[in-house]
Design a protein around this motif. Structure first.
Motif, PDB file in Angstrom:
ATOM      1  N   PHE A  92      66.750  40.980  13.798  1.00 59.60           N
ATOM      2  CA  PHE A  92      65.191  40.537  13.509  1.00 59.60           C
ATOM      3  C   PHE A  92      64.425  40.999  11.861  1.00 59.60           C
ATOM      4  CE2 PHE A  92      64.644  39.622  18.321  1.00 59.60           C
ATOM      5  CZ  PHE A  92      64.918  38.354  17.916  1.00 59.60           C
ATOM      6  N   GLU A  93      65.349  42.380  12.052  1.00 58.39           N
ATOM      7  CA  GLU A  93      64.722  43.111  10.807  1.00 58.39           C
ATOM      8  C   GLU A  93      65.342  43.123   9.349  1.00 58.39           C
ATOM      9  OE1 GLU A  93      67.695  46.579  12.482  1.00 58.39           O
ATOM     10  OE2 GLU A  93      66.345  44.610  12.947  1.00 58.39           O
ATOM     11  N   HIS A  94      66.487  42.033   9.267  1.00 60.66           N
ATOM     12  CA  HIS A  94      67.457  41.562   8.370  1.00 60.66           C
ATOM     13  C   HIS A  94      66.896  40.315   8.073  1.00 60.66           C
ATOM     14  CE1 HIS A  94      70.187  44.334  10.066  1.00 60.66           C
ATOM     15  NE2 HIS A  94      69.774  44.893   9.626  1.00 60.66           N
ATOM     16  N   ALA A  95      65.682  39.613   8.133  1.00 59.69           N
ATOM     17  CA  ALA A  95      65.724  38.051   7.703  1.00 59.69           C
ATOM     18  C   ALA A  95      63.872  38.625   7.721  1.00 59.69           C
ATOM     19  CB  ALA A  95      65.581  37.710   8.726  1.00 59.69           C
ATOM     20  N   GLU A  96      63.628  38.020   7.410  1.00 59.06           N
ATOM     21  CA  GLU A  96      62.130  37.714   6.577  1.00 59.06           C
ATOM     22  C   GLU A  96      61.250  36.351   6.778  1.00 59.06           C
ATOM     23  OE1 GLU A  96      58.168  39.868   3.953  1.00 59.06           O
ATOM     24  OE2 GLU A  96      60.455  39.502   3.191  1.00 59.06           O
ATOM     25  N   LEU A  97      59.896  36.339   7.512  1.00 54.83           N
ATOM     26  CA  LEU A  97      59.344  35.116   7.784  1.00 54.83           C
ATOM     27  C   LEU A  97      58.712  35.539   6.433  1.00 54.83           C
ATOM     28  CD1 LEU A  97      58.618  32.135   8.242  1.00 54.83           C
ATOM     29  CD2 LEU A  97      57.234  33.078  10.228  1.00 54.83           C
ATOM     30  N   LEU A  98      58.773  34.341   5.276  1.00 55.50           N
ATOM     31  CA  LEU A  98      57.698  34.285   3.893  1.00 55.50           C
ATOM     32  C   LEU A  98      56.436  33.540   4.473  1.00 55.50           C
ATOM     33  CD1 LEU A  98      60.590  33.962   1.286  1.00 55.50           C
ATOM     34  CD2 LEU A  98      59.234  36.505   1.970  1.00 55.50           C
ATOM     35  N   GLU A  99      56.569  32.618   4.829  1.00 58.86           N
ATOM     36  CA  GLU A  99      55.388  31.397   4.906  1.00 58.86           C
ATOM     37  C   GLU A  99      55.548  30.139   6.389  1.00 58.86           C
ATOM     38  OE1 GLU A  99      54.375  29.888   0.995  1.00 58.86           O
ATOM     39  OE2 GLU A  99      56.622  28.779   0.738  1.00 58.86           O
ATOM     40  N   ALA A 105      55.465  42.741  18.840  1.00 63.30           N
ATOM     41  CA  ALA A 105      54.732  41.773  17.544  1.00 63.30           C
ATOM     42  C   ALA A 105      55.855  43.116  16.510  1.00 63.30           C
ATOM     43  CB  ALA A 105      53.690  42.070  16.728  1.00 63.30           C
ATOM     44  N   ALA A 106      55.986  44.183  17.174  1.00 63.28           N
ATOM     45  CA  ALA A 106      56.658  45.151  15.700  1.00 63.28           C
ATOM     46  C   ALA A 106      57.862  44.956  16.482  1.00 63.28           C
ATOM     47  CB  ALA A 106      55.903  46.419  16.572  1.00 63.28           C
ATOM     48  N   GLU A 107      58.381  44.834  17.180  1.00 59.53           N
ATOM     49  CA  GLU A 107      59.836  44.061  17.346  1.00 59.53           C
ATOM     50  C   GLU A 107      60.705  43.649  16.813  1.00 59.53           C
ATOM     51  OE1 GLU A 107      61.017  44.724  22.105  1.00 59.53           O
ATOM     52  OE2 GLU A 107      59.587  46.179  22.224  1.00 59.53           O
ATOM     53  N   ILE A 108      59.849  42.271  16.318  1.00 59.10           N
ATOM     54  CA  ILE A 108      59.950  41.248  15.657  1.00 59.10           C
ATOM     55  C   ILE A 108      59.809  40.958  14.147  1.00 59.10           C
ATOM     56  CG2 ILE A 108      60.212  38.759  15.905  1.00 59.10           C
ATOM     57  CD1 ILE A 108      59.753  39.432  18.858  1.00 59.10           C
ATOM     58  N   LEU A 109      58.846  41.468  14.003  1.00 59.33           N
ATOM     59  CA  LEU A 109      58.225  41.294  12.943  1.00 59.33           C
ATOM     60  C   LEU A 109      58.214  42.577  11.987  1.00 59.33           C
ATOM     61  CD1 LEU A 109      56.533  38.524  14.465  1.00 59.33           C
ATOM     62  CD2 LEU A 109      54.593  39.796  12.510  1.00 59.33           C
ATOM     63  N   THR A 110      58.367  41.924  10.299  1.00 58.68           N
ATOM     64  CA  THR A 110      58.828  43.233   9.158  1.00 58.68           C
ATOM     65  C   THR A 110      57.480  44.031   9.197  1.00 58.68           C
ATOM     66  OG1 THR A 110      59.027  41.882   7.494  1.00 58.68           O
ATOM     67  CG2 THR A 110      61.132  41.937   8.759  1.00 58.68           C
ATOM     68  N   PRO A 111      58.221  44.843   8.565  1.00 57.38           N
ATOM     69  CA  PRO A 111      56.348  45.395   8.259  1.00 57.38           C
ATOM     70  C   PRO A 111      55.625  44.999   7.507  1.00 57.38           C
ATOM     71  CG  PRO A 111      57.584  47.262   7.781  1.00 57.38           C
ATOM     72  CD  PRO A 111      58.579  46.542   8.680  1.00 57.38           C
ATOM     73  N   SER A 112      56.017  43.655   6.487  1.00 57.27           N
ATOM     74  CA  SER A 112      55.529  42.633   5.458  1.00 57.27           C
ATOM     75  C   SER A 112      55.008  41.454   6.733  1.00 57.27           C
ATOM     76  CB  SER A 112      56.697  41.959   4.438  1.00 57.27           C
ATOM     77  OG  SER A 112      56.794  43.123   3.474  1.00 57.27           O
ATOM     78  N   GLU A 113      55.752  41.375   7.667  1.00 61.55           N
ATOM     79  CA  GLU A 113      54.924  40.107   8.590  1.00 61.55           C
ATOM     80  C   GLU A 113      54.160  40.833   9.147  1.00 61.55           C
ATOM     81  OE1 GLU A 113      59.721  38.024   9.228  1.00 61.55           O
ATOM     82  OE2 GLU A 113      58.794  39.982  10.349  1.00 61.55           O
ATOM     83  N   LEU A 114      54.383  42.019   9.579  1.00 61.20           N
ATOM     84  CA  LEU A 114      53.080  42.160  10.411  1.00 61.20           C
ATOM     85  C   LEU A 114      51.779  42.401   9.026  1.00 61.20           C
ATOM     86  CD1 LEU A 114      54.570  45.515  12.568  1.00 61.20           C
ATOM     87  CD2 LEU A 114      53.332  43.256  13.356  1.00 61.20           C
ATOM     88  N   GLN A 115      52.008  42.488   8.188  1.00 66.16           N
ATOM     89  CA  GLN A 115      50.441  42.688   7.363  1.00 66.16           C
ATOM     90  C   GLN A 115      49.471  41.311   7.330  1.00 66.16           C
ATOM     91  OE1 GLN A 115      51.452  44.141   3.803  1.00 66.16           O
ATOM     92  NE2 GLN A 115      51.278  46.168   4.417  1.00 66.16           N
ATOM     93  N   ARG A 116      50.872  40.210   7.026  1.00 71.98           N
ATOM     94  CA  ARG A 116      50.228  38.695   7.136  1.00 71.98           C
ATOM     95  C   ARG A 116      50.270  38.287   8.726  1.00 71.98           C
ATOM     96  NH1 ARG A 116      54.884  39.101   3.309  1.00 71.98           N
ATOM     97  NH2 ARG A 116      56.188  37.661   5.197  1.00 71.98           N
ATOM     98  N   LEU A 117      49.931  38.978   9.828  1.00 70.86           N
ATOM     99  CA  LEU A 117      49.577  38.279  10.410  1.00 70.86           C
ATOM    100  C   LEU A 117      48.753  37.521  10.608  1.00 70.86           C
ATOM    101  CD1 LEU A 117      51.641  37.498  13.463  1.00 70.86           C
ATOM    102  CD2 LEU A 117      50.968  39.908  14.055  1.00 70.86           C
ATOM    103  N   ASP A 118      48.239  36.934  11.431  1.00 73.81           N
ATOM    104  CA  ASP A 118      46.882  36.237  11.620  1.00 73.81           C
ATOM    105  C   ASP A 118      46.578  36.732  13.127  1.00 73.81           C
ATOM    106  OD1 ASP A 118      44.529  34.950  11.939  1.00 73.81           O
ATOM    107  OD2 ASP A 118      45.235  33.073  11.234  1.00 73.81           O
ATOM    108  N   PRO A 119      45.737  37.573  12.838  1.00 75.39           N
ATOM    109  CA  PRO A 119      45.140  37.383  14.623  1.00 75.39           C
ATOM    110  C   PRO A 119      44.777  36.528  15.856  1.00 75.39           C
ATOM    111  CG  PRO A 119      44.273  39.044  13.142  1.00 75.39           C
ATOM    112  CD  PRO A 119      44.765  38.102  12.545  1.00 75.39           C
TER     113      PRO A 119
END
Length: 233
Positions: free
Chosen positions: A184-191, A139-153
């Motif tokens: 990966f860090e240059h784009a973000e999945l918003l929703e 997860a930490a290699e693929i997701l941005t900090p914002s994406e990690l915060q929104r991650l549903d366990p």
């Protein structure tokens, strides 16, 4: 007359994703590297480069299946008989009036094509669903900090796989337009939603048109443990 390679199952002309892209055609097939025959490239009428001849059966079969799908998609689109070549960076060489993308892995390949008048770029990617334990490690290699915060366990396997795949599709859609690599860090999945729709945002400038903050729509579907995603620009 070109024939189906021995390693490929019959082609499927379908649209498994939730939202059709106007003018686009998608063709897929299953393939089995263990069934690759010595004359499969000749049988299919597809050129085998020297580097492909030296590669393992898996690489040969996935390349062959992807190109067979691409040719069939182009034939369905406008009747042309054309097999995309390969750039030095291994990306497909599409005709100037065509936007296209190829994906392959785990015994399945697909190609999508559309007229350049229908979209600026299109990218498709297929991934096997990650199990939760592996997804948590990656997860930490693929997701941005914002994406990690929104991650549903509760959906970590699907979430990480989907984020990875959509960013791959985004790259395939935009790299031919900008010729600039991004990661990966240059784009973000918003929703994203359970009905297969998603929204992404660029976090870097790729060109005068494709700047940080630009948002794009994506879509996906999950079938038999595999995730297919697509981004069109």
């Amino acid at each position: 007359m070109n024939r189906l390679p021995t390693c490929c199952a019959p082609l499927q002309h379908h649209w498994p994703l939730p939202q059709p892209v106007p003018g686009a055609v998608l063709v897929s097939c299953a393939f089995d590297p263990q069934r690759l025959a010595a004359d499969d490239f000749q049988r299919a009428g597809i050129e085998q480069s020297t580097s492909l001849q030296r590669s393992v059966a898996k690489r040969q079969a996935e390349y062959l299946a992807g190109r067979v799908c691409a040719r069939a998609a182009l034939q369905h689109l406008d009747g042309r008989d054309h097999v995309p070549g390969t750039h030095e960076d291994r990306s497909p060489i599409w005709p100037g009036d065509i936007r296209g993308s190829i994906t392959h892995g785990q015994g399945w390949a697909a190609a999508v094509v559309a007229p350049a008048t229908a979209c600026q770029g299109i990218g498709i990617d297929q991934e096997s669903l990650l199990d939760d334990a592996r997804a948590e490690r990656l997860a930490a290699e693929i997701l941005t900090p914002s994406e990690l915060q929104r991650l549903d366990p509760a959906q970590i396997g699907l979430s990480v796989t989907l984020t990875f795949s959509l960013k791959e599709s985004l790259f395939k859609a935009l790299y031919p337009l900008t010729l600039k690599r991004f990661y990966f860090e240059h784009a973000e999945l918003l929703e994203w939603s359970a009905d297969g729709h998603a929204r992404l945002r660029l976090l870097t400038d790729l060109s005068a048109e494709w700047r940080s903050g630009r948002e794009l729509a994506g879509q996906y579907c999950v079938q038999d443990g595999h995730l297919l995603s697509l981004v069109s620009a």
